[in-house]
Design a protein around this motif. Structure first.
Motif, short mmCIF file in Angstrom:
data_model
loop_
_atom_site.label_atom_id
_atom_site.label_comp_id
_atom_site.label_asym_id
_atom_site.label_seq_id
_atom_site.Cartn_x
_atom_site.Cartn_y
_atom_site.Cartn_z
N PHE A 1 52.76 8.60 20.04
CA PHE A 1 54.03 7.99 19.65
C PHE A 1 54.62 8.74 18.46
O PHE A 1 53.91 9.42 17.72
N PRO A 2 55.96 8.60 18.23
CA PRO A 2 56.52 9.09 16.97
C PRO A 2 55.81 8.45 15.78
O PRO A 2 55.34 7.30 15.88
N TRP B 1 56.47 6.93 12.93
CA TRP B 1 56.80 5.58 12.45
C TRP B 1 56.40 4.51 13.46
O TRP B 1 55.92 3.44 13.08
N LEU B 2 56.59 4.80 14.76
CA LEU B 2 56.26 3.82 15.79
C LEU B 2 54.75 3.68 15.95
O LEU B 2 54.23 2.57 16.14
N ALA B 3 54.04 4.80 15.83
CA ALA B 3 52.58 4.75 15.92
C ALA B 3 52.00 3.91 14.79
O ALA B 3 51.08 3.11 15.00
N THR B 4 52.54 4.08 13.58
CA THR B 4 52.05 3.31 12.43
C THR B 4 52.34 1.83 12.62
O THR B 4 51.47 0.97 12.39
N ALA B 5 53.56 1.51 13.05
CA ALA B 5 53.93 0.10 13.26
C ALA B 5 53.08 -0.53 14.34
O ALA B 5 52.60 -1.67 14.20
N ALA B 6 52.85 0.20 15.44
CA ALA B 6 52.05 -0.34 16.54
C ALA B 6 50.60 -0.53 16.13
O ALA B 6 49.95 -1.51 16.51
N GLN B 7 50.07 0.42 15.34
CA GLN B 7 48.66 0.34 14.95
C GLN B 7 48.37 -0.86 14.07
O GLN B 7 47.29 -1.43 14.12
#
Length: 262
Positions: free
Chosen positions: A195-196, A198-204
């Motif tokens: 994921f991009p 920012w999205l990977a961090t939010a999802a994690q």
């Protein structure tokens, strides 16, 4: 406790009685596994390593994703949504059991059947392609803990979404929306590392990562030591938060309930 065990037994018997629907729902998850294995085999089968994953790691990741997707299927939420929309939930409310705990034990009653299906599919995969490498002892224990926490976490997500039936006339759209969000943000379709940023961090850090990404990353060795402990701790924290959030939403939902009888 005896009453809740009775709910678990009734749920298991119901799943066996309607085994066609039950197996079809699990069959959809198994088909997704086969499709994803075929796609990633083409992408990584030549020995490439992308985002820290080579083909053996991705295969193991997808097997864990299948197991997590097969557990806590759609059988319980359809029954719950039907009883809410039809007004039969009023009969559940007068029973001398906690409504949320009773629904959770119904989920537990079906989990052992789902585990048998998971064991069968994974066993076939092992027979065809060989078993993956297991993580070291501490990470294996964390993986088992993460898979155990997955059951109440996934129940909380499903239960919260199903409570929207107190406000909506149809559950199918809610279910589709939940499945789309869950499949994407949990890493069930694509590992979060792709994921991009920012999205990977939010999802994690979201509750959805605990549904697939957390146990899968621990199993394939992408998360170890303190990082693995942190991911499991986040998973546990979301179980607690969503459990009590569901209780608060249920109290609010009861204000919407109107049952007409004759």
């Amino acid at each position: 406790m005896r009453a809740y065990r009775a709910h678990a037994r009734a749920s298991a018997l119901s799943a066996l009685a309607y085994r066609g629907n039950f197996l079809l729902s699990l069959g959809g998850v198994a088909f997704q596994l086969v499709a994803l294995l075929a796609v990633w085999k083409v992408l990584l089968g030549g020995g490439e390593r992308v985002g820290g994953f080579d083909w053996p790691h991705m295969r193991a990741y997808l097997l864990v994703a299948f197991a997590s997707g097969a557990l806590v299927g759609t059988f319980v939420d359809f029954r719950m949504s039907f009883r809410i929309r039809s007004g039969l939930v009023a009969l559940d409310l007068v029973k001398p059991v906690d409504y949320q705990r009773a629904r959770f034990w119904e989920v537990v009653g079906g989990v052992w059947i789902e585990l048998l299906v998971v064991a069968l599919v994974v066993g076939v995969s092992f027979a065809v392609s060989g078993p993956p490498d297991l993580p070291p002892g501490p990470e294996l224990a964390l993986f088992a803990t993460s898979m155990l926490l997955l059951v109440p976490l996934k129940f909380a997500v499903v239960y919260l979404s199903t409570l929207t039936c107190f406000w909506t006339e149809n559950f199918v759209g809610v279910m589709w929306a939940r499945q789309a969000i869950t499949n994407l943000l949990s890493g069930a379709l694509v590992p979060l590392v792709y994921f991009p940023g920012w999205l990977a961090t939010a999802a994690q850090w979201s509750p959805f990562a605990g549904l697939t990404s957390t146990p899968a990353l621990i199993f394939v060795g992408q998360a170890a030591g303190r990082q693995a402990v942190l991911l499991v701790a986040v998973q546990l924290a979301w179980v607690v938060v969503l459990w009590f959030a569901a209780r608060a939403l249920f109290r609010r939902a009861l204000r919407q309930l109107t049952v007409h009888g004759g």
